[in-house]
Design a protein around this motif. Structure first.
Motif, short mmCIF file in Angstrom:
data_model
loop_
_atom_site.label_atom_id
_atom_site.label_comp_id
_atom_site.label_asym_id
_atom_site.label_seq_id
_atom_site.Cartn_x
_atom_site.Cartn_y
_atom_site.Cartn_z
N GLU A 67 82.84 93.08 53.79
CA GLU A 67 83.72 93.73 52.82
C GLU A 67 82.92 94.24 51.63
O GLU A 67 83.12 95.36 51.16
CB GLU A 67 84.83 92.78 52.35
N LYS A 68 82.02 93.41 51.14
CA LYS A 68 81.18 93.77 50.00
C LYS A 68 80.32 95.01 50.32
O LYS A 68 80.02 95.81 49.45
CB LYS A 68 80.27 92.59 49.66
N LEU A 69 79.97 95.16 51.60
CA LEU A 69 79.11 96.25 52.03
C LEU A 69 79.89 97.50 52.46
O LEU A 69 79.29 98.50 52.86
CB LEU A 69 78.22 95.79 53.20
N GLY A 70 81.20 97.43 52.38
CA GLY A 70 82.02 98.58 52.77
C GLY A 70 82.11 98.77 54.28
O GLY A 70 82.38 99.87 54.76
N LEU A 71 81.92 97.68 55.01
CA LEU A 71 81.99 97.73 56.47
C LEU A 71 83.28 97.05 56.93
O LEU A 71 83.85 96.23 56.23
CB LEU A 71 80.79 97.02 57.08
N ASN A 72 83.70 97.39 58.14
CA ASN A 72 84.85 96.72 58.73
C ASN A 72 84.39 95.93 59.96
O ASN A 72 83.22 95.97 60.33
CB ASN A 72 85.96 97.73 59.06
N GLU A 73 85.33 95.24 60.55
CA GLU A 73 84.99 94.41 61.70
C GLU A 73 84.40 95.23 62.84
O GLU A 73 83.46 94.79 63.53
CB GLU A 73 86.22 93.64 62.17
N GLU A 74 84.93 96.41 63.06
CA GLU A 74 84.42 97.27 64.14
C GLU A 74 82.96 97.65 63.92
O GLU A 74 82.17 97.71 64.87
CB GLU A 74 85.29 98.52 64.27
N ASP A 75 82.58 97.91 62.67
CA ASP A 75 81.17 98.20 62.37
C ASP A 75 80.29 97.02 62.77
O ASP A 75 79.21 97.20 63.35
CB ASP A 75 80.98 98.48 60.87
N CYS A 76 80.75 95.83 62.44
CA CYS A 76 79.98 94.61 62.75
C CYS A 76 79.91 94.38 64.25
O CYS A 76 78.86 93.97 64.78
CB CYS A 76 80.59 93.41 62.05
N ILE A 77 81.00 94.65 64.95
CA ILE A 77 81.00 94.53 66.40
C ILE A 77 80.01 95.50 67.02
O ILE A 77 79.26 95.14 67.94
CB ILE A 77 82.43 94.74 66.96
N ARG A 78 79.97 96.71 66.50
CA ARG A 78 79.01 97.71 67.02
C ARG A 78 77.57 97.25 66.82
O ARG A 78 76.73 97.43 67.70
CB ARG A 78 79.23 99.05 66.33
N LEU A 79 77.29 96.67 65.65
CA LEU A 79 75.93 96.16 65.39
C LEU A 79 75.60 95.03 66.36
O LEU A 79 74.51 95.02 66.96
CB LEU A 79 75.81 95.68 63.95
N SER A 80 76.51 94.11 66.55
CA SER A 80 76.28 92.99 67.46
C SER A 80 76.10 93.48 68.90
O SER A 80 75.22 93.02 69.63
CB SER A 80 77.45 92.00 67.40
N LYS A 81 76.92 94.45 69.29
CA LYS A 81 76.82 95.03 70.64
C LYS A 81 75.47 95.73 70.82
O LYS A 81 74.82 95.59 71.86
CB LYS A 81 77.96 96.03 70.86
N ALA A 82 75.04 96.44 69.80
CA ALA A 82 73.75 97.14 69.87
C ALA A 82 72.60 96.13 70.01
O ALA A 82 71.66 96.37 70.76
CB ALA A 82 73.54 98.01 68.64
N PHE A 83 72.70 95.02 69.30
CA PHE A 83 71.67 93.98 69.41
C PHE A 83 71.61 93.45 70.84
O PHE A 83 70.53 93.34 71.43
CB PHE A 83 71.96 92.84 68.43
N ASP A 84 72.78 93.13 71.41
CA ASP A 84 72.81 92.63 72.79
C ASP A 84 72.26 93.65 73.77
O ASP A 84 71.50 93.31 74.69
CB ASP A 84 74.25 92.26 73.18
N LEU A 85 72.62 94.91 73.57
CA LEU A 85 72.14 95.97 74.46
C LEU A 85 70.63 96.17 74.30
O LEU A 85 69.93 96.42 75.27
CB LEU A 85 72.89 97.27 74.17
#
Length: 123
Positions: free
Chosen positions: A68-86
């Motif tokens: 929230e402090k960074l102006g991100l939403n849950e979907e942004d975080c999911i995309r980052l996590s998914k990218a890491f796994d990929l």
């Protein structure tokens, strides 16, 4: 230049590299490079709020923690996590072939993530 600026510049360069890799049909490399663009943008954002991590997983944790402090939403975080796994699958996996569609999607996610990071850091 400070570390935050250098990390955003690195993220932008990596996005260009990932685009070239996609065009060359290097889908695994594209996914890995796109993730690293997101990683450097993530590091820039967390540094800007006075936090840091020594690991990729720690950086992702801090992005989730401060979303929230960074102006991100849950979907942004999911995309980052998914990218890491990929990225891990692209770099180390041997059982799954990365498709053009998957590489295109992850590059799109990376572009959006870096854009949001830049907007946050400018504001």
């Amino acid at each position: 230049m400070d570390e935050i600026t250098l990390r955003i510049k690195k993220a932008e360069k990596l996005l260009r590299d990932a685009e070239s890799e996609l065009k060359m049909g290097m889908y695994e490399r594209c996914c890995s490079t796109a993730y690293y663009a997101m990683f450097h943008a993530s590091k820039a954002m967390i540094l800007s709020v006075g936090e840091d991590s020594r690991t990729h997983r720690g950086t992702i944790f801090l992005i989730w923690k401060n979303k929230e402090k960074l102006g991100l939403n849950e979907e942004d975080c999911i995309r980052l996590s998914k990218a890491f796994d990929l990225r891990e699958e692209s770099d180390y996996g041997i059982f799954q072939e990365i498709s053009e569609e998957t590489a295109t999607d992850i590059l799109k996610d990376a572009r959006e993530f870096v854009k949001k990071a830049k907007e946050f850091l400018i504001s």
